[in-house]
Scaffold this active site. Structure first.
Site, PDB file in Angstrom:
ATOM      1  N   HIS A   1       0.414  -1.409   0.220  1.00 37.25           N
ATOM      2  CA  HIS A   1       0.132   0.233   0.786  1.00 37.25           C
ATOM      3  C   HIS A   1       0.470   0.942   0.259  1.00 37.25           C
ATOM      4  O   HIS A   1       0.511   1.879  -1.423  1.00 37.25           O
ATOM      5  CB  HIS A   1      -1.122   0.006   1.127  1.00 37.25           C
TER       6      HIS A   1
ATOM      7  N   HIS B   1       3.614   7.298   5.253  1.00 38.89           N
ATOM      8  CA  HIS B   1       2.184   7.851   5.797  1.00 38.89           C
ATOM      9  C   HIS B   1       1.613   7.244   7.131  1.00 38.89           C
ATOM     10  O   HIS B   1       0.731   7.550   7.652  1.00 38.89           O
ATOM     11  CB  HIS B   1       1.870   8.549   4.608  1.00 38.89           C
TER      12      HIS B   1
ATOM     13  N   GLU C   1       1.095   5.500  12.057  1.00 41.75           N
ATOM     14  CA  GLU C   1      -0.257   5.456  12.812  1.00 41.75           C
ATOM     15  C   GLU C   1      -0.614   4.237  13.175  1.00 41.75           C
ATOM     16  O   GLU C   1      -1.607   4.005  13.506  1.00 41.75           O
ATOM     17  CB  GLU C   1      -1.050   5.635  11.283  1.00 41.75           C
ATOM     18  N   ASP C   2       0.484   3.428  12.406  1.00 40.89           N
ATOM     19  CA  ASP C   2       0.387   1.494  12.234  1.00 40.89           C
ATOM     20  C   ASP C   2       0.675   0.868  13.342  1.00 40.89           C
ATOM     21  O   ASP C   2       0.781  -0.650  13.415  1.00 40.89           O
ATOM     22  CB  ASP C   2       0.147   0.981  10.778  1.00 40.89           C
TER      23      ASP C   2
ATOM     24  N   ASP D   1      -3.198   8.462  -1.215  1.00 42.62           N
ATOM     25  CA  ASP D   1      -3.877   7.536  -0.196  1.00 42.62           C
ATOM     26  C   ASP D   1      -5.181   6.421  -0.540  1.00 42.62           C
ATOM     27  O   ASP D   1      -5.149   5.471  -0.578  1.00 42.62           O
ATOM     28  CB  ASP D   1      -3.158   7.583   1.260  1.00 42.62           C
TER      29      ASP D   1
ATOM     30  N   ASP E   1     -22.189  16.472 -24.335  1.00 42.35           N
ATOM     31  CA  ASP E   1     -20.411  17.069 -24.507  1.00 42.35           C
ATOM     32  C   ASP E   1     -20.057  15.446 -24.099  1.00 42.35           C
ATOM     33  O   ASP E   1     -19.059  14.732 -23.647  1.00 42.35           O
ATOM     34  CB  ASP E   1     -20.243  17.618 -23.558  1.00 42.35           C
TER      35      ASP E   1
END
Length: 849
Positions: free
Chosen positions: A164, A188, A192-193, A255, A375
């Site tokens: 990821h 990133h 958090e993890d 993300d 369009d």
């Protein structure tokens, strides 16, 4: 099918790890693998509206071979100009990175290890190609750190979790972001993890990377009352970080893009929730930053999950027109290229078929079939100069007849996201309409990549003047949010401010004022100045006096009349569109309503005290503050406002000030006013009655309340709901999606948390509680259609209360049903079954019966 969704065929919602990663929110979707498929956009092969996900080479890594791969004949991938330019030491470190991927992916198959290594090498190659001068060392360091921290984590599909962040890095590289942003993209999820802290990131990679990672990291340690508050605070935190470094939001969008690509194997409830959030927040955010390509893919991916039946229907209809459409476009492209050569205009010609989600929006707004979308087919011409753009526009109008009102000049008047282009719709032989967009190479790059387009050319990390212009609305929003204590109000304001359409108006002196579509003179007045808006009494549009609720159009010259001492009206909220105007009106009303509520609360308390022969003079400010604290409030003023709004009764407050002073308990049922019936809102959950005595809702409080379902939206079981304290009428329960909710709930003191009760049956009966819902079916006018509708509704076990049919001038039929449904799931199933009937164009729920 060319519009096939490219999401994962192997997916799982959450990483599984032996490293005890921190708990993840429901919206975290790190699952599945990316397929090498066409983007999910209905386009001919000439142009792709999705971010490139080209074919991957899969070299064999030596470590992977040691892990047991029996394959032979593969060679180590060499990136031309990368390893050579980096020197021997960096080549050595790169080699160590590749070896370490196998050592940190223990338990993974040789194929997965090769895939991960190939993806990382491709990432380096992309960065080197797009930004040759960037230092790749920080990316290598971030990758090695990422492998170490996510070691042992896997998806439910069995793939390494590390894929990821690696795919997020690839999206950033294709957006031509700098090495710092890509390193932050790889990292990133680390804070958090895993057990990594922001301080550790700062020490290893510098303060800049740490700031970006911190901005992207979700709020996990703070406990929120509900999911809406959690979502609002996460978005608020991201936008605050974005003001100082826009790379925060670009990483967040990358993300979300990879999360949407791999959404397929999550539970339907999660798919719906994440896809809806993508359409409400992230796709419009990409639009405001000018990132058209990324926005398009996000919308189409989310469309598949928010309305699967409509997605399939539009896909089928577009595919039916695709063959003829592509032949028509090829013919037009050939003619146009010949004319460019003949008139010596330098440029290249591209063609495309409109994206599925954009088509669906047109179908809903205009109630037309796919083949009437003007369009649907489009040509894009990229010229060398602005002069060539205008010269080509004149040339096109001399070859094909233009459609009046469809000529738009966004070069002279760019959109707020700095999009620039000339648009015109032309009529070819046979009456076929097609749109042409004309722009320069620089305009094209900005239209596709938006704010990310400028990073390629920056010598430093300073934000350019154009980027500042793009971020001005974010800074303004952050100023407004200081006045918003209610997270729901903040989210509502954000959604309004992410509007995709604008109208261009002028002051009498010629200054351009950009407003949202259907804005009123009140919006215009507040765009000029808050005081002008507050004191507005009238308006002139193009020299004529008009009502204040008049909808402004492009090119209108607006003049505002003011009067000192005049004040905003609550009615203005029903027709203002801009978040600035709405927030200023709400702020003024809230302040003055609060003052009035405090005065009423003081009078009610005084009257109740005289009734029981108590003297309020003996109680000091500290006594009131103590009682306020019992209710979760901070000051005496907040307590009195609560009494004035009817949230707490005066008798309850007196009992708190002097226990036993009133000598009687609160009545169990409402008598004359809401002020005498509402109990403390934070101690218990009490079932209340609504409708014909059926148990439907739960409200936080002590007493049985007079509760009724708001007629403007008629909420049914399963919908998200919110309660609003009305004076003298009880608690009105609205659907959270009700358009009136945001007009009412600016007074957050009058909001009450409500929820559906567990039991869906009526007392003494096994029959489920039902709710009347009005459905409008737009369909072809043919014999036997009504019989098919009633059969479907009856087979579903649904009772029909009433039916009404009426023809339209366009030759279609509108059928209105009022049916009894059990809950939202039952209603959605019924709507899907009705949509499957041949000849049905749309089925809509009408909120007001």
């Amino acid at each position: 099918m060319a519009t096939a969704h490219p999401a994962s065929s192997e997916a799982g919602p959450q990483p599984e790890s032996n490293k005890k990663p921190k708990s993840q929110p429901e919206t975290q979707v790190d699952a599945g693998r990316e397929l090498e498929a066409d983007p999910p956009v209905a386009t001919p092969p000439l142009v792709s509206d999705a971010i490139s996900r080209g074919k991957r080479e899969k070299p064999v890594d030596p470590a992977a071979a040691e892990a047991g791969d029996a394959a032979s004949g593969n060679s180590q991938l060499v990136i031309a100009g990368v390893d050579e330019a980096s020197g021997a030491s960096e080549s050595s470190e790169s080699s160590e990175s590749l070896e370490s991927s196998a050592s940190h992916l223990a338990g993974s198959s040789a194929r997965d290890i090769r895939s991960v290594d190939a993806k990382f090498q491709r990432l380096l190659a992309t960065v080197h190609e797009n930004r040759p001068g960037d230092d790749l060392e920080i990316i290598r360091k971030a990758w090695a750190f990422c492998l170490l921290q996510h070691e042992g984590q896997k998806r439910a599909s069995g793939e390494p979790y590390i894929i990821h962040p690696l795919e997020v890095g690839q999206v950033l590289a294709e957006l031509k972001m700098d090495s710092t942003a890509i390193a932050a993209g790889l990292l990133h999820d680390a804070v958090e993890d895993t057990d990594v802290t922001s301080a550790e990131i700062a020490k290893k990679f510098g303060d800049q990377v740490a700031h970006i990672v911190e901005g992207v990291t979700k709020l996990e340690k703070i406990k929120f009352a509900n999911r809406e508050d959690h979502q609002a605070e996460n978005i608020r935190k991201m936008l605050l970080a974005m003001v100082t470094d826009v790379r925060v939001v670009i990483i967040k969008l990358a993300d979300r893009l990879h999360n949407m690509r791999t959404l397929e194997h999550l539970k339907p409830e999660k798919q719906q929730k994440i896809a809806r959030e993508t359409l409400d927040i992230y796709a419009p955010l990409a639009h405001r930053l000018g990132m058209g390509k990324l926005r398009g893919e996000l919308e189409d991916l989310a469309f598949r999950y928010t309305d699967p039946y409509a997605y399939e229907q539009v896909s089928t209809e577009v595919d039916a027109l695709r063959g003829a459409g592509e032949k028509f476009l090829e013919k037009i492209v050939t003619q146009l290229e010949a004319k460019l050569k003949e008139f010596k205009i330098q440029g290249r010609v591209e063609s495309r078929i409109k994206r599925l989600y954009s088509i669906q929006q047109k179908l809903q707004d205009q109630k037309i079939p796919v083949d009437q979308v003007y369009d649907l087919l489009a040509i894009r011409v990229i010229c060398n100069s602005v002069q060539d753009c205008y010269a080509l526009l004149g040339l096109l109008h001399s070859i094909w007849r233009p459609v009046p009102g469809r000529i738009k000049d966004f070069i002279a008047m760019p959109r707020p996201n700095l999009y620039q282009s000339l648009h015109t719709t032309l009529i070819a032989e046979g009456g076929h309409q097609f749109e042409v967009q004309i722009r320069t190479e620089d305009m094209h790059r900005v239209a596709e990549e938006g704010i990310a387009a400028h990073w390629k050319y920056k010598a430093s990390d300073n934000v350019s003047a154009k980027d500042e212009q793009r971020l001005a609305w974010v800074r303004q929003l952050m100023e407004w949010q200081r006045e918003m204590t209610d997270p729901n109000e903040f989210m509502s304001t954000l959604k309004i401010d992410l509007y995709p359409e604008e109208v261009y108006t002028f002051t009498p002196k010629g200054k351009v004022v950009v407003l949202p579509k259907d804005a009123s003179p009140i919006d215009f007045a507040y765009a000029i100045h808050t005081e002008v808006g507050n004191t507005t009494v009238g308006a002139k549009v193009n020299g004529r006096i008009v009502p204040l609720r008049t909808k402004l159009r492009n090119g209108d010259i607006v003049e505002i009349s003011t009067q000192a001492g005049h004040a905003p009206s609550r009615d203005w909220l029903s027709f203002t569109k801009s978040s600035r105007a709405r927030n200023k009106i709400k702020h003024w009303l809230n302040e003055h309503q609060r003052e009035r509520a405090i005065e009423i609360g003081r009078k009610l308390l005084d009257r109740e005290a005289r009734k029981y022969k108590l003297s309020l003079g003996k109680y000091g400010e500290a006594d009131y503050d103590r009682v306020a604290g019992d209710y979760g409030l901070g000051t005496q003023a907040e307590l009195l406002a609560g009494v004035g709004f009817g949230k707490f009764s005066a008798r309850q407050v007196l009992n708190k000030l002097e226990p036993g002073s009133t000598m009687t308990a609160e009545p169990a049922a409402p008598e004359s006013g809401i002020g005498n019936t509402l109990g403390q809102m934070s101690e218990a959950v009490k079932r209340v009655f609504f409708g014909k005595g059926s148990e439907s809702l739960q409200v936080e409080g002590q007493d049985d309340l007079l509760v009724y379902r708001a007629r403007c939206c008629n909420p049914i079981r399963g919908e998200e709901i919110v309660g609003y304290v009305t004076r003298g009428k009880g608690v009105a329960v609205h659907a959270r999606s009700c358009p009136n909710v945001q007009n009412l709930l600016y007074e957050s003191d009058r909001r009450i948390q409500v929820e559906w009760s567990p039991s869906p049956t009526e007392p003494g009966s096994t029959k489920p509680q039902t709710y009347p819902v009005k459905l409008t079916v737009i369909c072809d006018d043919r014999a036997g259609l009504l019989k098919e509708f009633t059969a479907i509704i009856a087979d579903d076990g649904t009772n029909i209360r009433s039916v009404d049919t009426k023809p339209t001038p366009e030759g279609t039929m509108v059928v209105d049903f009022v049916v009894e449904t059990v809950d939202v799931r039952h209603l959605n199933k019924l709507v899907q079954n009705l949509r499957k009937v041949p000849g049905v164009r749309d089925v809509q729920r009408v909120q007001k019966i």
